[in-house]
Design a protein around this motif. Structure first.
Motif: not given
Length: 407
Positions: A23, A55, A58-59, A62, A390, A393, A397
């Motif tokens: 990532l 990280v 954030r995963q 999402i 960006s 990510w 999503e």
């Protein structure tokens, strides 16, 4: 469980999601890595934890069900290059040294073998489109046609495993981040190199290719066991299975190439001896460089070999425009009931963010083949260094949203 076999309140839905591993690295982590020699290994070892915590968070936020550490413990630079693989090898293998001139080829094939690769052999795809690969304005992401490296690793002594501290840092860092996000280790994986891919370096010690690959298998068994003993799933990255086809000049027969990759399949299984299959997933891809890929080997020619691996999960490219049509292969063969398909439904080789409806359509191809309980939606390959952060990510999503649309 291939990174999550139990049903929890959080994961009650037909299609689970994951990704292949790499990532986007935050700037702070890249800067620290650039100053690694200056700050020392002890200080550097403490820096990635904040990035791993974030990280994982954030995963999870999402909607990615089976998460990892972004491969932040394997970093070298944000670019995707031979260097990242070599840095990883040097942190895990003893018996290597850097060579400044290419005096040694990779080991020749064993008696009866017909294929051996040199570390910097040009791909047939590079030769066919040499004008594009050599033009800095062509838009091809990795333009290495004809490139020679100034330094590269060479095996000069028996290979040994020296990565105990490194793999323990990977384990501890990920498990800490999982705990902070109230996630189970069964919902997490760590990527590791395959014996066949680890063997794609120069050799000045072993007599032939088979000896090199088998030595890599013996070494990597310790890493795989450490990860799975910790309750994590190990993802074995093996581009050597599909990608190496394009590096053989002239083009080999399919039969010779299948013999070549059988050595690598056998080595993976040797390295996995005694390791539960439900804690293993096996990643196959056709190479991360952004190019035409017109000389890739078809999935149908190697799928039976891939299914021999003692891994419950099989991850592969299915969004790549050169291979998306191959979803039909999984309808034409008998997929063993103990296998879980982990198809890529968003790509690493395009900046276009796939629409969730398209993601859902792609997922349904595989659900129709093996059922929803045996499909985990994923990416084609790692996103870090291959698309802008960006955008990467945004792709994840779209992956999570598309999976929720599958009914």
């Amino acid at each position: 469980c291939v990174g999550g076999g139990r049903t929890t309140e959080r994961t009650v839905r037909a299609i689970r999601t994951t990704h292949v591993g790499s990532l986007p690295r935050p700037k702070e982590l890249l800067d620290a890595n650039a100053r690694r020699a200056e700050i020392g290994e002890d200080e550097f070892a403490r820096i990635p934890q904040d990035s791993v915590d974030e990280v994982v968070r954030r995963q999870h936020a999402i909607g990615i069900d089976v998460v990892n550490d972004g491969e932040y413990g394997h970093i070298m630079t944000e670019s995707v290059d031979y260097g990242a693989w070599w840095f990883y090898s040097f942190s895990r293998f003893g018996g290597l040294e850097l060579t400044t001139d290419q005096r040694f080829d990779m080991a020749p094939p064993a008696a009866g073998g017909k294929i051996a690769l040199a570390p910097f052999s040009n791909r047939r795809d590079w030769e066919r489109f040499a004008d594009a690969y050599s033009d800095p304005d062509s838009g091809i992401h990795v333009a290495r046609q004809g490139r020679k490296a100034s330094t590269f690793p060479t095996i000069v002594a028996p290979l040994t495993y020296i990565g105990q501290d490194a793999v323990q840092r990977d384990i501890d860092g990920l498990k800490k981040a999982l705990a902070e996000n109230k996630l189970d280790p069964a919902d997490a994986f760590v990527a590791s190199l395959s014996p066949g891919s680890a063997a794609r370096i120069s050799n000045a010690y072993y007599d032939n290719d088979v000896e090199v690959v088998e030595a890599c298998a013996e070494v990597l068994h310790e890493e795989y066991k450490a990860l799975t003993d910790a309750g994590l799933t190990v993802q074995i990255d093996d581009p050597s299975i599909a990608e190496a086809w394009d590096q053989v000049n002239p083009e080999p027969t399919v039969e010779d190439y299948r013999d070549y990759i059988q050595v690598r399949i056998d080595a993976v299984n040797k390295a996995l001896e005694g390791i539960p299959e439900d804690l293993v997933r096996f990643h196959v891809c056709w190479g991360s460089w952004h190019g035409p890929h017109t000389t890739d080997i078809p999935l149908a020619d190697i799928v039976d070999k891939v299914l021999q691996v003692r891994a419950r999960g099989i991850t592969f490219e299915a969004a790549n425009a050169r291979h998306e049509h191959e979803w039909t292969v999984w309808h034409e063969i008998d997929v063993p009931e103990d296998k879980v398909l982990i198809p890529g439904v968003v790509g690493h080789s395009t900046n276009v963010v796939e629409h969730p409806e398209l993601v859902a359509q792609r997922i349904r191809h595989f659900v129709d083949a093996v059922g929803p309980d045996r499909v985990i939606a994923s990416t084609d390959c790692g996103l870090g260094g291959r698309v802008y952060p960006s955008i990467a990510w945004a792709k994840l999503e779209s992956l999570a949203t598309g999976a929720r649309l599958v009914g």
